[in-house]
Design a protein around this motif. Structure first.
Motif, PDB file in Angstrom:
ATOM      1  N   ALA A  58      36.556  39.943  36.689  1.00 32.82           N
ATOM      2  CA  ALA A  58      38.198  39.966  37.040  1.00 32.82           C
ATOM      3  C   ALA A  58      38.344  38.996  36.807  1.00 32.82           C
ATOM      4  N   LEU A  59      37.536  38.692  37.203  1.00 32.08           N
ATOM      5  CA  LEU A  59      37.725  36.845  37.540  1.00 32.08           C
ATOM      6  C   LEU A  59      38.150  36.285  35.777  1.00 32.08           C
ATOM      7  N   GLU A  60      38.090  36.346  34.568  1.00 33.28           N
ATOM      8  CA  GLU A  60      38.305  36.017  34.032  1.00 33.28           C
ATOM      9  C   GLU A  60      39.512  36.558  33.730  1.00 33.28           C
ATOM     10  N   ALA A  61      39.577  37.933  34.065  1.00 34.72           N
ATOM     11  CA  ALA A  61      41.025  38.795  33.807  1.00 34.72           C
ATOM     12  C   ALA A  61      42.883  38.172  34.524  1.00 34.72           C
ATOM     13  N   TYR A  66      46.343  33.460  35.204  1.00 33.27           N
ATOM     14  CA  TYR A  66      47.393  32.896  35.857  1.00 33.27           C
ATOM     15  C   TYR A  66      47.172  31.627  35.582  1.00 33.27           C
ATOM     16  N   GLY A  67      46.568  30.962  34.227  1.00 36.32           N
ATOM     17  CA  GLY A  67      45.856  29.950  34.599  1.00 36.32           C
ATOM     18  C   GLY A  67      45.131  29.203  34.815  1.00 36.32           C
ATOM     19  N   ILE A  68      44.288  29.215  35.974  1.00 42.35           N
ATOM     20  CA  ILE A  68      43.442  29.622  37.436  1.00 42.35           C
ATOM     21  C   ILE A  68      42.815  30.698  38.224  1.00 42.35           C
ATOM     22  N   TYR A  69      41.535  30.200  38.430  1.00 43.53           N
ATOM     23  CA  TYR A  69      40.555  31.053  39.526  1.00 43.53           C
ATOM     24  C   TYR A  69      41.178  31.450  40.696  1.00 43.53           C
ATOM     25  N   PRO A  70      41.260  32.257  41.555  1.00 44.74           N
ATOM     26  CA  PRO A  70      41.855  32.903  42.779  1.00 44.74           C
ATOM     27  C   PRO A  70      40.945  31.432  43.653  1.00 44.74           C
ATOM     28  N   SER A  71      41.466  30.338  44.485  1.00 46.27           N
ATOM     29  CA  SER A  71      40.954  30.104  45.575  1.00 46.27           C
ATOM     30  C   SER A  71      39.387  31.053  46.087  1.00 46.27           C
ATOM     31  N   ALA A  72      39.094  29.802  47.090  1.00 38.03           N
ATOM     32  CA  ALA A  72      37.703  30.327  47.467  1.00 38.03           C
ATOM     33  C   ALA A  72      37.398  28.877  49.208  1.00 38.03           C
ATOM     34  N   SER A  73      37.278  30.192  50.013  1.00 39.52           N
ATOM     35  CA  SER A  73      37.296  30.588  51.535  1.00 39.52           C
ATOM     36  C   SER A  73      36.078  31.137  52.010  1.00 39.52           C
ATOM     37  N   TRP A  89      33.431  40.905  51.049  1.00 34.26           N
ATOM     38  CA  TRP A  89      32.512  41.163  50.548  1.00 34.26           C
ATOM     39  C   TRP A  89      31.691  42.776  50.379  1.00 34.26           C
ATOM     40  N   GLY A  90      32.224  44.068  49.510  1.00 35.24           N
ATOM     41  CA  GLY A  90      32.978  45.093  50.316  1.00 35.24           C
ATOM     42  C   GLY A  90      33.863  45.994  50.779  1.00 35.24           C
ATOM     43  N   THR A  91      34.533  45.170  50.948  1.00 35.22           N
ATOM     44  CA  THR A  91      35.732  45.762  51.065  1.00 35.22           C
ATOM     45  C   THR A  91      36.680  45.693  50.657  1.00 35.22           C
ATOM     46  N   GLY A  92      37.482  44.046  50.083  1.00 28.47           N
ATOM     47  CA  GLY A  92      38.512  44.264  50.254  1.00 28.47           C
ATOM     48  C   GLY A  92      38.507  44.420  48.644  1.00 28.47           C
ATOM     49  N   GLU A  93      40.312  44.635  48.309  1.00 24.41           N
ATOM     50  CA  GLU A  93      41.041  45.092  46.973  1.00 24.41           C
ATOM     51  C   GLU A  93      41.469  43.557  45.880  1.00 24.41           C
ATOM     52  N   PHE A  94      41.099  42.887  45.243  1.00 20.64           N
ATOM     53  CA  PHE A  94      41.046  41.712  44.835  1.00 20.64           C
ATOM     54  C   PHE A  94      42.407  41.988  43.679  1.00 20.64           C
ATOM     55  N   THR A  95      43.906  42.353  43.916  1.00 24.46           N
ATOM     56  CA  THR A  95      44.929  42.632  43.638  1.00 24.46           C
ATOM     57  C   THR A  95      46.233  41.163  43.297  1.00 24.46           C
ATOM     58  N   ASP A  96      47.446  40.787  42.520  1.00 27.91           N
ATOM     59  CA  ASP A  96      48.437  39.968  42.792  1.00 27.91           C
ATOM     60  C   ASP A  96      49.176  41.043  42.776  1.00 27.91           C
ATOM     61  N   GLY A  97      49.262  43.040  43.122  1.00 29.38           N
ATOM     62  CA  GLY A  97      50.038  42.787  44.143  1.00 29.38           C
ATOM     63  C   GLY A  97      50.513  43.721  42.514  1.00 29.38           C
ATOM     64  N   LYS A  98      50.601  43.443  41.815  1.00 27.44           N
ATOM     65  CA  LYS A  98      50.701  44.549  40.473  1.00 27.44           C
ATOM     66  C   LYS A  98      49.509  44.708  39.443  1.00 27.44           C
ATOM     67  N   THR A  99      48.694  44.087  39.528  1.00 32.39           N
ATOM     68  CA  THR A  99      47.171  44.028  38.790  1.00 32.39           C
ATOM     69  C   THR A  99      46.232  44.595  39.372  1.00 32.39           C
ATOM     70  N   VAL A 100      45.139  45.508  39.576  1.00 33.69           N
ATOM     71  CA  VAL A 100      44.092  45.318  40.689  1.00 33.69           C
ATOM     72  C   VAL A 100      43.200  44.846  39.277  1.00 33.69           C
ATOM     73  N   TYR A 101      42.870  44.248  40.022  1.00 36.03           N
ATOM     74  CA  TYR A 101      42.093  43.656  39.698  1.00 36.03           C
ATOM     75  C   TYR A 101      40.260  44.240  40.014  1.00 36.03           C
ATOM     76  N   PHE A 102      40.018  44.515  40.589  1.00 37.33           N
ATOM     77  CA  PHE A 102      38.857  44.920  41.142  1.00 37.33           C
ATOM     78  C   PHE A 102      39.101  46.043  42.766  1.00 37.33           C
ATOM     79  N   LYS A 103      38.484  47.131  42.607  1.00 38.20           N
ATOM     80  CA  LYS A 103      39.088  47.898  43.218  1.00 38.20           C
ATOM     81  C   LYS A 103      39.437  47.801  44.637  1.00 38.20           C
TER      82      LYS A 103
END
Length: 167
Positions: A58-61, A66-73, A89-103
């Motif tokens: 999902a991170l590679e997609a 975007y040409g970068i990986y999402p930031s870390a916190s 971990w275990g709850t969040g939907e990894f998305t940019d609002g258009k594409t769901v990278y991980f449900k």
């Protein structure tokens, strides 16, 4: 015709026979319990490896888009949604609002351990995801100093192709 005296007939088991049977049952119970625990560790570790590989995909997609990986916190991905929130971990939907990278980002099967996401060197050009494997005989175990929970050090990592777990 001879009669058999009732006192000559033996019913039941001797004490030695009972002790032998109890000992054998104890040994078998110990073997079964040990194998069950080992199988549980291997099963949890297989889930961890699969979770980290799917998250890396999902991170590679995301990187392709975007040409970068999402930031870390605090060892979490900041993309739930992108640029708006931290993915637990275990709850969040990894998305940019258009594409769901991980449900739903996976969580470690142990409630005392966590997955860790970080960007080495502080740049968004590479990533590392860490977990703690329970099977100490696993061939993929590494040594790191990253914390994966209360008093638990991570010993498994999946990284982007341009970094290693030790950077």
């Amino acid at each position: 015709m001879t009669k058999i005296k009732p006192s000559a007939i033996s019913f039941g088991f001797t004490l030695v026979e009972l002790l032998v049977v109890i000992s054998i049952l104890g040994i078998l119970a110990t073997l079964v319990a040990g194998n069950y625990r080992s199988a549980k560790f291997r099963g949890n570790d297989a889930k961890r490896k699969s979770d980290l590989k799917q998250t890396a995909t999902a991170l590679e997609a995301f990187m392709n888009d975007y040409g970068i990986y999402p930031s870390a916190s605090t060892y979490k991905i900041m993309a739930c949604p992108y640029s708006a929130g931290v993915c637990d971990w275990g709850t969040g939907e990894f998305t940019d609002g258009k594409t769901v990278y991980f449900k739903e980002l996976p969580a470690d099967p142990s409630s005392k351990q966590y997955y860790r996401y970080r960007l080495p060197g502080g740049s968004n050009k590479s990533f590392q995801i860490f977990a703690k494997l329970e099977n100490t005989q696993d061939k993929d175990i590494i040594t790191t100093a990253y914390n994966c929970g209360t008093g638990v050090n991570c010993n498994y990592a999946v990284t982007s192709s341009n970094t290693t777990p030790y950077e």
